[in-house]
Design a protein around this motif. Sequence first.
Motif, PDB file in Angstrom:
ATOM      1  N   ASP A 135     -89.596 120.441  51.068  1.00 44.29           N
ATOM      2  CA  ASP A 135     -90.088 119.085  51.279  1.00 44.29           C
ATOM      3  C   ASP A 135     -88.941 118.085  51.104  1.00 44.29           C
ATOM      4  OD1 ASP A 135     -92.097 117.057  51.641  1.00 44.29           O
ATOM      5  OD2 ASP A 135     -91.974 116.693  49.486  1.00 44.29           O
ATOM      6  N   LEU A 136     -88.585 117.388  52.189  1.00 45.33           N
ATOM      7  CA  LEU A 136     -87.452 116.455  52.154  1.00 45.33           C
ATOM      8  C   LEU A 136     -87.686 115.275  51.221  1.00 45.33           C
ATOM      9  CD1 LEU A 136     -86.360 116.359  55.896  1.00 45.33           C
ATOM     10  CD2 LEU A 136     -85.272 117.538  53.993  1.00 45.33           C
ATOM     11  N   GLN A 137     -88.904 114.759  51.187  1.00 43.57           N
ATOM     12  CA  GLN A 137     -89.181 113.632  50.287  1.00 43.57           C
ATOM     13  C   GLN A 137     -89.034 114.042  48.834  1.00 43.57           C
ATOM     14  OE1 GLN A 137     -93.010 112.076  51.338  1.00 43.57           O
ATOM     15  NE2 GLN A 137     -92.212 110.914  53.070  1.00 43.57           N
ATOM     16  N   ALA A 138     -89.437 115.250  48.507  1.00 43.47           N
ATOM     17  CA  ALA A 138     -89.321 115.721  47.124  1.00 43.47           C
ATOM     18  C   ALA A 138     -87.862 115.790  46.707  1.00 43.47           C
ATOM     19  CB  ALA A 138     -89.981 117.092  46.973  1.00 43.47           C
ATOM     20  N   TRP A 139     -87.013 116.380  47.556  1.00 41.37           N
ATOM     21  CA  TRP A 139     -85.623 116.508  47.125  1.00 41.37           C
ATOM     22  C   TRP A 139     -84.896 115.183  47.164  1.00 41.37           C
ATOM     23  CZ3 TRP A 139     -81.420 115.397  50.042  1.00 41.37           C
ATOM     24  CH2 TRP A 139     -81.462 115.575  51.415  1.00 41.37           C
ATOM     25  N   ALA A 140     -85.441 114.197  47.853  1.00 41.14           N
ATOM     26  CA  ALA A 140     -84.846 112.855  47.805  1.00 41.14           C
ATOM     27  C   ALA A 140     -85.291 112.096  46.558  1.00 41.14           C
ATOM     28  CB  ALA A 140     -85.217 112.081  49.061  1.00 41.14           C
ATOM     29  N   LEU A 141     -86.491 112.390  46.057  1.00 41.81           N
ATOM     30  CA  LEU A 141     -87.037 111.652  44.912  1.00 41.81           C
ATOM     31  C   LEU A 141     -86.682 112.272  43.559  1.00 41.81           C
ATOM     32  CD1 LEU A 141     -90.594 110.718  46.235  1.00 41.81           C
ATOM     33  CD2 LEU A 141     -88.650 109.188  45.875  1.00 41.81           C
ATOM     34  N   ILE A 142     -86.512 113.569  43.504  1.00 42.86           N
ATOM     35  CA  ILE A 142     -86.231 114.222  42.223  1.00 42.86           C
ATOM     36  C   ILE A 142     -84.951 113.694  41.569  1.00 42.86           C
ATOM     37  CG2 ILE A 142     -85.611 116.427  41.154  1.00 42.86           C
ATOM     38  CD1 ILE A 142     -87.790 117.703  42.859  1.00 42.86           C
ATOM     39  N   THR A 148     -78.829 116.723  37.972  1.00 43.12           N
ATOM     40  CA  THR A 148     -79.124 115.854  39.114  1.00 43.12           C
ATOM     41  C   THR A 148     -78.055 115.991  40.191  1.00 43.12           C
ATOM     42  OG1 THR A 148     -80.287 114.279  37.710  1.00 43.12           O
ATOM     43  CG2 THR A 148     -79.458 113.448  39.805  1.00 43.12           C
ATOM     44  N   ILE A 149     -76.797 116.004  39.783  1.00 42.23           N
ATOM     45  CA  ILE A 149     -75.707 116.151  40.743  1.00 42.23           C
ATOM     46  C   ILE A 149     -75.789 117.516  41.424  1.00 42.23           C
ATOM     47  CG2 ILE A 149     -73.202 116.369  40.960  1.00 42.23           C
ATOM     48  CD1 ILE A 149     -73.010 114.245  38.703  1.00 42.23           C
ATOM     49  N   ALA A 150     -76.029 118.568  40.653  1.00 43.64           N
ATOM     50  CA  ALA A 150     -76.106 119.912  41.223  1.00 43.64           C
ATOM     51  C   ALA A 150     -77.288 120.034  42.185  1.00 43.64           C
ATOM     52  CB  ALA A 150     -76.228 120.948  40.099  1.00 43.64           C
ATOM     53  N   PHE A 151     -78.452 119.539  41.781  1.00 48.53           N
ATOM     54  CA  PHE A 151     -79.639 119.627  42.635  1.00 48.53           C
ATOM     55  C   PHE A 151     -79.449 118.817  43.913  1.00 48.53           C
ATOM     56  CE2 PHE A 151     -83.735 118.078  44.101  1.00 48.53           C
ATOM     57  CZ  PHE A 151     -84.441 119.260  44.222  1.00 48.53           C
ATOM     58  N   GLY A 152     -78.993 117.577  43.761  1.00 52.99           N
ATOM     59  CA  GLY A 152     -78.796 116.727  44.938  1.00 52.99           C
ATOM     60  C   GLY A 152     -77.760 117.301  45.886  1.00 52.99           C
ATOM     61  N   GLY A 153     -76.663 117.817  45.336  1.00 52.51           N
ATOM     62  CA  GLY A 153     -75.631 118.421  46.179  1.00 52.51           C
ATOM     63  C   GLY A 153     -76.122 119.653  46.902  1.00 52.51           C
ATOM     64  N   GLN A 154     -76.845 120.502  46.188  1.00 55.94           N
ATOM     65  CA  GLN A 154     -77.380 121.714  46.806  1.00 55.94           C
ATOM     66  C   GLN A 154     -78.315 121.367  47.943  1.00 55.94           C
ATOM     67  OE1 GLN A 154     -79.718 124.207  44.218  1.00 55.94           O
ATOM     68  NE2 GLN A 154     -80.580 125.336  45.934  1.00 55.94           N
ATOM     69  N   LYS A 155     -79.236 120.459  47.724  1.00 56.71           N
ATOM     70  CA  LYS A 155     -80.204 120.091  48.763  1.00 56.71           C
ATOM     71  C   LYS A 155     -79.519 119.415  49.946  1.00 56.71           C
ATOM     72  CE  LYS A 155     -83.753 121.924  47.058  1.00 56.71           C
ATOM     73  NZ  LYS A 155     -84.323 123.091  47.726  1.00 56.71           N
ATOM     74  N   PHE A 156     -78.492 118.617  49.666  1.00 54.13           N
ATOM     75  CA  PHE A 156     -77.772 117.960  50.751  1.00 54.13           C
ATOM     76  C   PHE A 156     -77.093 118.987  51.648  1.00 54.13           C
ATOM     77  CE2 PHE A 156     -73.770 116.254  52.415  1.00 54.13           C
ATOM     78  CZ  PHE A 156     -74.291 115.269  53.259  1.00 54.13           C
TER      79      PHE A 156
END
Length: 143
Positions: free
Chosen positions: A59-66, A126-134
């Motif tokens: 879900d793109l919205q989820a990984w943008a909001l987390i 947060t950095i790891a999660f955001g980077g991975q999803k990106f």
Amino acid sequence: MTRHRSKTVATWLAITLGTLGAHRFYLHGRGDLLGWLHPLVTAAGLLGILRMRNLGQDDLQAWALIPVFGLMLAQAMLHAIVYGLTPDEKWAARHNPGQPVRATAWAPVIGVILALLVGGAALMGTIAFGGQKFFEWQLQQGR
């Protein structure tokens, strides 16, 4: 005469309820606009967590909001660190003008140590999660 604002209380409010803006309400009163924005932004981050639990990791919205929740947690810990490390004289001049300086003990320092642990973990996660999803998103776009 205004009431005394304790550095210890402000530090621990930032640690425990900082994502909801409790430390801002304690220091600046209920009329603080930034304090009222804290729960809204935190709720958006929590919505992302709920979306991921219910809809899965794609879900793109989820990984943008987390990451918003992680950043709110990290900023709350940063406030706790700043409050806890502020010298007593400077704290008194800023938050208790005209009142005698009250020396603080070890409670704010212990709070700073805890805030460093929690804030560092939240920021790195947060950095790891955001980077991975990106990068996963970039790979999907390349297909």
